[in-house]
Design a protein around this motif. Structure first.
Motif, PDB file in Angstrom:
ATOM      1  N   GLU A 123      34.695  57.071  39.308  1.00 19.61           N
ATOM      2  CA  GLU A 123      33.639  57.039  40.319  1.00 19.61           C
ATOM      3  C   GLU A 123      34.161  56.505  41.645  1.00 19.61           C
ATOM      4  O   GLU A 123      33.914  57.071  42.714  1.00 19.61           O
ATOM      5  CB  GLU A 123      32.477  56.193  39.815  1.00 19.61           C
ATOM      6  CG  GLU A 123      31.837  56.733  38.543  1.00 19.61           C
ATOM      7  CD  GLU A 123      30.730  55.827  38.043  1.00 19.61           C
ATOM      8  OE1 GLU A 123      30.535  54.746  38.654  1.00 19.61           O
ATOM      9  OE2 GLU A 123      30.067  56.197  37.056  1.00 19.61           O
ATOM     10  N   ALA A 124      34.891  55.404  41.588  1.00 22.77           N
ATOM     11  CA  ALA A 124      35.428  54.812  42.812  1.00 22.77           C
ATOM     12  C   ALA A 124      36.785  55.388  43.200  1.00 22.77           C
ATOM     13  O   ALA A 124      37.284  55.105  44.288  1.00 22.77           O
ATOM     14  CB  ALA A 124      35.545  53.294  42.665  1.00 22.77           C
ATOM     15  N   GLU A 125      37.396  56.217  42.311  1.00 17.59           N
ATOM     16  CA  GLU A 125      38.708  56.807  42.551  1.00 17.59           C
ATOM     17  C   GLU A 125      39.737  55.748  42.910  1.00 17.59           C
ATOM     18  O   GLU A 125      40.504  55.876  43.861  1.00 17.59           O
ATOM     19  CB  GLU A 125      38.634  57.879  43.646  1.00 17.59           C
ATOM     20  CG  GLU A 125      37.783  59.078  43.271  1.00 17.59           C
ATOM     21  CD  GLU A 125      37.797  60.140  44.340  1.00 17.59           C
ATOM     22  OE1 GLU A 125      38.385  59.871  45.418  1.00 17.59           O
ATOM     23  OE2 GLU A 125      37.230  61.224  44.127  1.00 17.59           O
ATOM     24  N   SER A 126      39.748  54.699  42.142  1.00 15.81           N
ATOM     25  CA  SER A 126      40.704  53.610  42.364  1.00 15.81           C
ATOM     26  C   SER A 126      41.010  52.961  41.025  1.00 15.81           C
ATOM     27  O   SER A 126      40.270  53.125  40.048  1.00 15.81           O
ATOM     28  CB  SER A 126      40.148  52.570  43.351  1.00 15.81           C
ATOM     29  OG  SER A 126      38.997  51.955  42.813  1.00 15.81           O
ATOM     30  N   GLY A 127      42.103  52.220  40.993  1.00 15.14           N
ATOM     31  CA  GLY A 127      42.510  51.544  39.781  1.00 15.14           C
ATOM     32  C   GLY A 127      42.225  50.053  39.832  1.00 15.14           C
ATOM     33  O   GLY A 127      42.115  49.459  40.911  1.00 15.14           O
ATOM     34  N   GLU A 128      42.114  49.469  38.645  1.00 13.70           N
ATOM     35  CA  GLU A 128      41.899  48.028  38.502  1.00 13.70           C
ATOM     36  C   GLU A 128      42.895  47.487  37.495  1.00 13.70           C
ATOM     37  O   GLU A 128      43.096  48.077  36.428  1.00 13.70           O
ATOM     38  CB  GLU A 128      40.474  47.712  38.051  1.00 13.70           C
ATOM     39  CG  GLU A 128      39.403  48.074  39.072  1.00 13.70           C
ATOM     40  CD  GLU A 128      37.998  47.762  38.574  1.00 13.70           C
ATOM     41  OE1 GLU A 128      37.087  47.664  39.404  1.00 13.70           O
ATOM     42  OE2 GLU A 128      37.834  47.616  37.340  1.00 13.70           O
ATOM     43  N   LEU A 129      43.517  46.383  37.831  1.00 12.70           N
ATOM     44  CA  LEU A 129      44.490  45.738  36.960  1.00 12.70           C
ATOM     45  C   LEU A 129      43.914  44.424  36.466  1.00 12.70           C
ATOM     46  O   LEU A 129      43.519  43.568  37.273  1.00 12.70           O
ATOM     47  CB  LEU A 129      45.799  45.496  37.710  1.00 12.70           C
ATOM     48  CG  LEU A 129      46.892  44.770  36.921  1.00 12.70           C
ATOM     49  CD1 LEU A 129      47.384  45.622  35.765  1.00 12.70           C
ATOM     50  CD2 LEU A 129      48.045  44.367  37.829  1.00 12.70           C
ATOM     51  N   TYR A 130      43.880  44.260  35.145  1.00 19.86           N
ATOM     52  CA  TYR A 130      43.410  43.037  34.504  1.00 19.86           C
ATOM     53  C   TYR A 130      44.627  42.321  33.910  1.00 19.86           C
ATOM     54  O   TYR A 130      45.425  42.935  33.195  1.00 19.86           O
ATOM     55  CB  TYR A 130      42.406  43.331  33.398  1.00 19.86           C
ATOM     56  CG  TYR A 130      41.124  43.973  33.874  1.00 19.86           C
ATOM     57  CD1 TYR A 130      39.956  43.216  34.039  1.00 19.86           C
ATOM     58  CD2 TYR A 130      41.060  45.332  34.154  1.00 19.86           C
ATOM     59  CE1 TYR A 130      38.776  43.810  34.473  1.00 19.86           C
ATOM     60  CE2 TYR A 130      39.885  45.925  34.589  1.00 19.86           C
ATOM     61  CZ  TYR A 130      38.752  45.162  34.748  1.00 19.86           C
ATOM     62  OH  TYR A 130      37.588  45.749  35.179  1.00 19.86           O
ATOM     63  N   ALA A 131      44.747  41.041  34.219  1.00 16.62           N
ATOM     64  CA  ALA A 131      45.860  40.231  33.727  1.00 16.62           C
ATOM     65  C   ALA A 131      45.308  39.000  33.024  1.00 16.62           C
ATOM     66  O   ALA A 131      44.590  38.195  33.636  1.00 16.62           O
ATOM     67  CB  ALA A 131      46.788  39.815  34.867  1.00 16.62           C
ATOM     68  N   GLY A 132      45.610  38.857  31.732  1.00 13.54           N
ATOM     69  CA  GLY A 132      45.231  37.671  30.977  1.00 13.54           C
ATOM     70  C   GLY A 132      46.284  36.591  31.109  1.00 13.54           C
ATOM     71  O   GLY A 132      47.487  36.860  30.990  1.00 13.54           O
ATOM     72  N   LEU A 133      45.846  35.370  31.343  1.00 10.73           N
ATOM     73  CA  LEU A 133      46.760  34.258  31.583  1.00 10.73           C
ATOM     74  C   LEU A 133      46.699  33.245  30.447  1.00 10.73           C
ATOM     75  O   LEU A 133      45.787  33.246  29.619  1.00 10.73           O
ATOM     76  CB  LEU A 133      46.426  33.579  32.917  1.00 10.73           C
ATOM     77  CG  LEU A 133      46.426  34.471  34.152  1.00 10.73           C
ATOM     78  CD1 LEU A 133      46.130  33.648  35.390  1.00 10.73           C
ATOM     79  CD2 LEU A 133      47.738  35.223  34.288  1.00 10.73           C
ATOM     80  N   TRP A 134      47.674  32.356  30.476  1.00 13.63           N
ATOM     81  CA  TRP A 134      47.795  31.342  29.427  1.00 13.63           C
ATOM     82  C   TRP A 134      46.674  30.317  29.498  1.00 13.63           C
ATOM     83  O   TRP A 134      46.322  29.725  28.488  1.00 13.63           O
ATOM     84  CB  TRP A 134      49.158  30.659  29.563  1.00 13.63           C
ATOM     85  CG  TRP A 134      49.523  29.778  28.405  1.00 13.63           C
ATOM     86  CD1 TRP A 134      49.151  28.489  28.200  1.00 13.63           C
ATOM     87  CD2 TRP A 134      50.343  30.129  27.280  1.00 13.63           C
ATOM     88  NE1 TRP A 134      49.672  27.994  27.042  1.00 13.63           N
ATOM     89  CE2 TRP A 134      50.415  28.990  26.447  1.00 13.63           C
ATOM     90  CE3 TRP A 134      51.019  31.286  26.916  1.00 13.63           C
ATOM     91  CZ2 TRP A 134      51.146  28.985  25.257  1.00 13.63           C
ATOM     92  CZ3 TRP A 134      51.751  31.272  25.734  1.00 13.63           C
ATOM     93  CH2 TRP A 134      51.800  30.139  24.926  1.00 13.63           C
ATOM     94  N   ASP A 135      46.104  30.082  30.677  1.00  9.37           N
ATOM     95  CA  ASP A 135      45.053  29.075  30.816  1.00  9.37           C
ATOM     96  C   ASP A 135      43.666  29.602  30.483  1.00  9.37           C
ATOM     97  O   ASP A 135      42.680  28.874  30.660  1.00  9.37           O
ATOM     98  CB  ASP A 135      45.060  28.510  32.237  1.00  9.37           C
ATOM     99  CG  ASP A 135      44.842  29.588  33.294  1.00  9.37           C
ATOM    100  OD1 ASP A 135      44.733  30.773  32.923  1.00  9.37           O
ATOM    101  OD2 ASP A 135      44.777  29.241  34.493  1.00  9.37           O
ATOM    102  N   GLY A 136      43.538  30.850  30.023  1.00  7.33           N
ATOM    103  CA  GLY A 136      42.258  31.398  29.620  1.00  7.33           C
ATOM    104  C   GLY A 136      41.566  32.250  30.664  1.00  7.33           C
ATOM    105  O   GLY A 136      40.510  32.823  30.377  1.00  7.33           O
ATOM    106  N   LYS A 137      42.131  32.380  31.848  1.00  8.51           N
ATOM    107  CA  LYS A 137      41.508  33.186  32.901  1.00  8.51           C
ATOM    108  C   LYS A 137      41.981  34.631  32.829  1.00  8.51           C
ATOM    109  O   LYS A 137      43.078  34.923  32.336  1.00  8.51           O
ATOM    110  CB  LYS A 137      41.818  32.604  34.278  1.00  8.51           C
ATOM    111  CG  LYS A 137      41.178  31.249  34.549  1.00  8.51           C
ATOM    112  CD  LYS A 137      41.492  30.789  35.952  1.00  8.51           C
ATOM    113  CE  LYS A 137      40.859  29.419  36.231  1.00  8.51           C
ATOM    114  NZ  LYS A 137      41.163  28.939  37.601  1.00  8.51           N
ATOM    115  N   VAL A 138      41.149  35.519  33.358  1.00 10.44           N
ATOM    116  CA  VAL A 138      41.484  36.932  33.513  1.00 10.44           C
ATOM    117  C   VAL A 138      41.392  37.261  34.996  1.00 10.44           C
ATOM    118  O   VAL A 138      40.317  37.148  35.598  1.00 10.44           O
ATOM    119  CB  VAL A 138      40.548  37.838  32.698  1.00 10.44           C
ATOM    120  CG1 VAL A 138      40.915  39.296  32.900  1.00 10.44           C
ATOM    121  CG2 VAL A 138      40.593  37.480  31.217  1.00 10.44           C
ATOM    122  N   LEU A 139      42.515  37.649  35.594  1.00  8.61           N
ATOM    123  CA  LEU A 139      42.546  38.015  37.003  1.00  8.61           C
ATOM    124  C   LEU A 139      42.428  39.526  37.136  1.00  8.61           C
ATOM    125  O   LEU A 139      43.044  40.278  36.370  1.00  8.61           O
ATOM    126  CB  LEU A 139      43.837  37.538  37.664  1.00  8.61           C
ATOM    127  CG  LEU A 139      44.088  36.020  37.647  1.00  8.61           C
ATOM    128  CD1 LEU A 139      45.373  35.697  38.386  1.00  8.61           C
ATOM    129  CD2 LEU A 139      42.914  35.259  38.232  1.00  8.61           C
TER     130      LEU A 139
END
Length: 443
Positions: free
Chosen positions: A314-330
């Motif tokens: 829909e937005a014609e763009s990509g999203e990158l999800y990164a899981g970290l050691w401290d429990g956050k998802v960027l």
């Protein structure tokens, strides 16, 4: 005095042996296999293919002797009837579920500390095959019904699914291992020529366990990461080794992801996250990869543990999800030039795995035993925590999501989620894209 000197010598010798770190990988692998037995009733493990079989190029099919599994809560249990339903739970007797990948027609492949790759269909056992090497760290489905298995010895074994009747379980044949035999022989002669003895200077293959894999968007190249600080690129057309990236990560490569117009992302335990660009020149047969941007640098003390690349039509763009050691998802967006990430914080311990549904949902599993379900309400809005699954009694090792195998034209959109944890259990969920619970919004 003699007895005293002998006692001091014995004590010093015992202290040296107690603190000696020189333990071979073969001994560690034997310990793992002894603690995680493959076959019941004390049967011996299946022998590996001989060198004659490998050199002749003969395809090898090794039977699978199932390890003990116990069915629990089979038939379903409504935890939250409006959002998700637990369909089935299977528990292993030995070892935990290490990795998984979901395919078409409700098929699921799971790897563990044993040598078996189990195949499931719609949440029920459906067969398997013996990989004659374990434990497994990653499984990937490739083109032409190929199954890639990353093993403890650093090699990537490729299996091919054979056509069988619909009522019969599928058969799998081992066709090759990466690197190929000719590449191994070439490296052996090269190492003898230049007198290299250090194992981490291998050229063609990983010298330590391969921990992650991914395919390019056109399924022409395979990317693999290992604890030897290296990311390697393979071409699937002729199974040839293309390139290796050694000098960029100072610790092991923990996750890789590819897509969005020839982009490749590699995350490491040193806290760095690098974006690569694949350059294909018509004059050169082999492509090259150049470092474009550091999304995270080594100055950030939080290791990267999981990556997920999602393309929004829909937005014609990509999203990158990164899981970290401290429990956050960027979360980075391609529209923002991969800058100013959004932080999703709910887990109390490290994020171990990420997965996406065919719809707008994104799942994150953590070492705290929880699986969070996230959804972006609009193309430019923030993510919202839809619900939390907390049925595992221990860390969640792997998750996978696919379309629901049952037709549901009248109700809301649904998907199937598989989860495996350190509690030795494999669970199957049905997730419904319900309204957001106001008490469980993301922080």
């Amino acid at each position: 005095m003699a007895n005293r000197n002998e006692g001091e010598a014995l004590s010093s010798r015992s202290n040296k042996s107690r603190h000696s770190p020189n333990i071979s990988s073969a001994i560690v692998r034997r310990i793992i296999q002894v603690r995680e037995p493959l076959q019941p009733n004390g049967q011996q493990p299946i022998t590996k293919p001989t060198l004659r079989d490998i050199l002749s190029g003969r395809r090898i099919r090794i039977p699978c002797i199932p390890s003990p599994w116990t069915s629990r809560d089979l038939g379903g249990e409504d935890i939250f009837p409006t959002c998700h339903t637990l369909l089935s739970t299977y528990e292993r007797k030995y070892g935990d579920v290490c990795c998984m990948v979901a395919g078409q027609d409700g098929l699921l492949y799971t790897g563990s500390c044993s040598q078996n790759i189990r195949v499931w269909k719609k949440g029920l056992p459906y067969g398997g095959f013996n990989n004659y090497e374990g434990p497994h760290y990653a499984i990937l489905l490739g083109p032409e019904d190929h199954v890639f298995v990353a093993c403890y010895d650093g090699r990537i074994r490729v299996w091919e699914k054979e056509d069988t009747e619909e009522t019969q379980p599928p058969l799998y044949t081992h066709i090759l291992s990466l690197p190929l035999m000719k590449d191994r022989m070439k490296e052996w002669f090269w190492r003898k020529l230049v007198r290299l003895e250090r194992k981490f200077e291998r050229l063609y293959w990983h010298s330590f366990p391969t921990t992650c894999m991914c395919l390019s968007e056109d399924e022409r190249y395979l990317y693999s990461g290992s604890t030897d600080h290296c990311m390697k690129i393979w071409r699937l057309e002729d199974w040839k080794f293309i390139e290796a990236k050694l000098e960029y990560h100072t610790f092991g490569v923990s996750a890789v992801a590819a897509g969005c117009d020839c982009l490749v992302f590699s995350g490491s335990l040193d806290g760095s996250l690098i974006m690569w660009k694949r350059n294909e020149d018509t004059e050169r047969k082999n492509p090259t990869h150049t470092c474009v941007q550091y999304l995270l640098t080594e100055e950030s003390p939080v290791p990267v543990t999981a990556l997920l690349l999602k393309y929004t039509e829909e937005a014609e763009s990509g999203e990158l999800y990164a899981g970290l050691w401290d429990g956050k998802v960027l979360v980075w967006k391609e529209r923002n030039q991969w800058s100013h990430p959004e932080a999703l914080s709910f887990h109390h311990e490290k994020v171990t795995c990420l997965a996406r549904s065919p719809g707008p949902l994104v799942f994150s599993g953590s070492a705290d035993g929880r699986i969070c379900v996230w959804r972006r309400e609009s193309s430019s809005g923030p993510h919202t925590l839809v619900t939390v699954l907390s049925a595992h009694h221990g860390p969640v090792n792997c998750i996978a999501a696919v379309e629901d195998w049952e037709e549901n034209d009248d109700g809301p959109c649904r998907c199937i989620l598989y989860s495996g944890g350190r509690d030795k259990r494999l669970k199957t969920w049905r997730i419904t894209e319900c309204t957001v619970d106001p008490t469980q919004r993301g922080r």
